[in-house]
Design an enzyme around this catalytic site. Sequence first.
Site, PDB file in Angstrom:
ATOM      1  N   PRO A  10       0.704  -1.231  -0.017  1.00 27.58           N
ATOM      2  CA  PRO A  10      -0.103  -0.124   0.229  1.00 27.58           C
ATOM      3  C   PRO A  10       0.958   1.136  -0.112  1.00 27.58           C
ATOM      4  CG  PRO A  10      -0.029  -1.179   2.160  1.00 27.58           C
ATOM      5  CD  PRO A  10       0.495  -2.095   1.162  1.00 27.58           C
ATOM      6  N   ASN A  11       0.295   2.295  -0.878  1.00 25.88           N
ATOM      7  CA  ASN A  11       0.872   3.486  -0.875  1.00 25.88           C
ATOM      8  C   ASN A  11       2.307   3.530  -1.568  1.00 25.88           C
ATOM      9  OD1 ASN A  11      -1.165   4.733   0.732  1.00 25.88           O
ATOM     10  ND2 ASN A  11      -0.216   3.708   2.420  1.00 25.88           N
ATOM     11  N   ARG A  18       5.365  10.932  -2.584  1.00 22.58           N
ATOM     12  CA  ARG A  18       4.839  10.605  -1.135  1.00 22.58           C
ATOM     13  C   ARG A  18       5.756  11.057  -0.100  1.00 22.58           C
ATOM     14  NH1 ARG A  18       4.695   4.717   1.329  1.00 22.58           N
ATOM     15  NH2 ARG A  18       3.795   5.153   3.511  1.00 22.58           N
ATOM     16  N   ASN A  74       8.108  -5.455  -0.312  1.00 20.34           N
ATOM     17  CA  ASN A  74       8.051  -4.267   0.505  1.00 20.34           C
ATOM     18  C   ASN A  74       6.265  -4.093   0.816  1.00 20.34           C
ATOM     19  OD1 ASN A  74       7.687  -1.951   1.981  1.00 20.34           O
ATOM     20  ND2 ASN A  74       8.996  -0.690   0.337  1.00 20.34           N
ATOM     21  N   ALA A  77       2.871  -0.595   5.015  1.00 22.17           N
ATOM     22  CA  ALA A  77       2.447  -0.587   6.435  1.00 22.17           C
ATOM     23  C   ALA A  77       1.906  -1.988   6.751  1.00 22.17           C
ATOM     24  CB  ALA A  77       1.313   0.402   6.639  1.00 22.17           C
ATOM     25  N   HIS A  80       3.677  -4.195   9.581  1.00 27.87           N
ATOM     26  CA  HIS A  80       3.740  -4.002  10.862  1.00 27.87           C
ATOM     27  C   HIS A  80       2.443  -4.514  11.332  1.00 27.87           C
ATOM     28  CE1 HIS A  80       7.030  -1.312   9.827  1.00 27.87           C
ATOM     29  NE2 HIS A  80       6.030  -0.535   9.234  1.00 27.87           N
ATOM     30  N   ASP A  87       1.278 -15.500   7.154  1.00 29.74           N
ATOM     31  CA  ASP A  87       1.104 -17.005   6.707  1.00 29.74           C
ATOM     32  C   ASP A  87       1.095 -17.185   5.237  1.00 29.74           C
ATOM     33  OD1 ASP A  87       0.565 -17.197   9.483  1.00 29.74           O
ATOM     34  OD2 ASP A  87      -1.812 -17.245   9.413  1.00 29.74           O
ATOM     35  N   GLU A  98      12.733  -9.287   2.493  1.00 33.33           N
ATOM     36  CA  GLU A  98      11.769  -8.010   2.854  1.00 33.33           C
ATOM     37  C   GLU A  98      12.743  -6.954   2.631  1.00 33.33           C
ATOM     38  OE1 GLU A  98      11.016  -8.187   7.304  1.00 33.33           O
ATOM     39  OE2 GLU A  98       9.907  -5.996   7.051  1.00 33.33           O
ATOM     40  N   HIS A 100      12.661  -2.392   2.643  1.00 33.88           N
ATOM     41  CA  HIS A 100      11.988  -1.030   2.779  1.00 33.88           C
ATOM     42  C   HIS A 100      12.922   0.052   2.491  1.00 33.88           C
ATOM     43  CE1 HIS A 100       9.036  -3.059   5.436  1.00 33.88           C
ATOM     44  NE2 HIS A 100      10.119  -3.607   5.930  1.00 33.88           N
ATOM     45  N   LEU A 101      12.409   0.960   1.784  1.00 32.04           N
ATOM     46  CA  LEU A 101      13.175   2.164   1.533  1.00 32.04           C
ATOM     47  C   LEU A 101      13.823   2.926   2.663  1.00 32.04           C
ATOM     48  CD1 LEU A 101      10.373   2.976  -0.803  1.00 32.04           C
ATOM     49  CD2 LEU A 101      12.735   3.018  -1.847  1.00 32.04           C
ATOM     50  N   SER A 102      12.907   3.076   3.753  1.00 31.44           N
ATOM     51  CA  SER A 102      13.563   3.831   4.933  1.00 31.44           C
ATOM     52  C   SER A 102      13.795   2.684   5.715  1.00 31.44           C
ATOM     53  CB  SER A 102      12.395   4.532   5.626  1.00 31.44           C
ATOM     54  OG  SER A 102      11.118   3.717   6.052  1.00 31.44           O
ATOM     55  N   ARG A 107      12.874   4.694  12.853  1.00 36.96           N
ATOM     56  CA  ARG A 107      11.657   5.327  12.763  1.00 36.96           C
ATOM     57  C   ARG A 107      10.780   5.317  14.157  1.00 36.96           C
ATOM     58  NH1 ARG A 107       9.012   5.332   7.050  1.00 36.96           N
ATOM     59  NH2 ARG A 107       8.007   7.031   7.889  1.00 36.96           N
ATOM     60  N   ARG A 111       6.818   0.875  13.726  1.00 39.69           N
ATOM     61  CA  ARG A 111       7.472   0.484  12.391  1.00 39.69           C
ATOM     62  C   ARG A 111       8.631  -0.768  12.968  1.00 39.69           C
ATOM     63  NH1 ARG A 111       5.416   3.790   8.710  1.00 39.69           N
ATOM     64  NH2 ARG A 111       4.912   5.892   9.445  1.00 39.69           N
TER      65      ARG A 111
HETATM   66  C1  DQA Z   1       8.247   1.141   4.224  1.00 35.49           C
HETATM   67  C2  DQA Z   1       8.085   1.555   5.664  1.00 35.49           C
HETATM   68  C3  DQA Z   1       6.770   1.311   6.330  1.00 35.49           C
HETATM   69  O1  DQA Z   1       6.848   1.466   7.766  1.00 35.49           O
HETATM   70  C4  DQA Z   1       5.537   2.211   5.562  1.00 35.49           C
HETATM   71  O2  DQA Z   1       4.470   2.110   5.930  1.00 35.49           O
HETATM   72  C5  DQA Z   1       5.629   2.340   4.245  1.00 35.49           C
HETATM   73  C6  DQA Z   1       7.038   2.193   3.480  1.00 35.49           C
HETATM   74  C7  DQA Z   1       9.529   1.626   3.153  1.00 35.49           C
HETATM   75  O3  DQA Z   1       9.723   1.063   2.245  1.00 35.49           O
HETATM   76  O4  DQA Z   1      10.192   2.379   4.110  1.00 35.49           O
HETATM   77  O5  DQA Z   1       4.720   2.329   3.500  1.00 35.49           O
HETATM   78  O6  DQA Z   1       7.737  -0.059   3.748  1.00 35.49           O
END
Ligand code: DQA
Length: 149
Positions: A10-11, A18, A74, A77, A80, A87, A98, A100-102, A107, A111
């Site tokens: 998502p997102n 963003r 990735n 959210a 978390h 599963d 797994e 993540h960009l950040s 953070r 997270r």
């Molecule tokens: C994220 C980190 C997550 O906590 C956040 O909800 C995202 C992006 C990242 O790529 O850093 O949507 O997965």
Amino acid sequence: MAKILVLNGPNLNLLGTRQPEIYGSTTLAMVETACVDHGKTLDMAVTCFQSNHEGVLIDAIHDAKGIQDALILNAGAFTHTSVALMDAISSVELPLVEVHLSNIHAREEFRHKSFIAPVALGQICGFGPQSYLLALDALALHLTAAGRR
Ligand code: DQA
């Protein structure tokens, strides 16, 4: 040629606009193109998919069984919150990295918890779009060591 599915949750379709102070200015299309190009240098065929919907991501993980050799996820959210994604990953028994960009550990505390990490080969976070390319490198090494390519 090993087949890798890069899944974004998502997102992440909003990457580029963003919260650029956290996620940078690279769009998802740019990230996906970089993954496909880097995959070619590693003799890997990379397919990319993004959804904002948990069930659609679960279906994509189920559908990968028997077709893909490994996954990069990735989960945004859902990382978390989602026991269901955890599963699904356990159910298909495909190696998964797994990403993540950040740096989620630097953070907010909510997270720091990942439901994906216990069922992943490993986690790569904090390197921006490079996190995905490092995940491809890790899978290339893993699949070679496992004799699966
Ligand atoms: C994220 C980190 C997550 O906590 C956040 O909800 C995202 C992006 C990242 O790529 O850093 O949507 O997965």
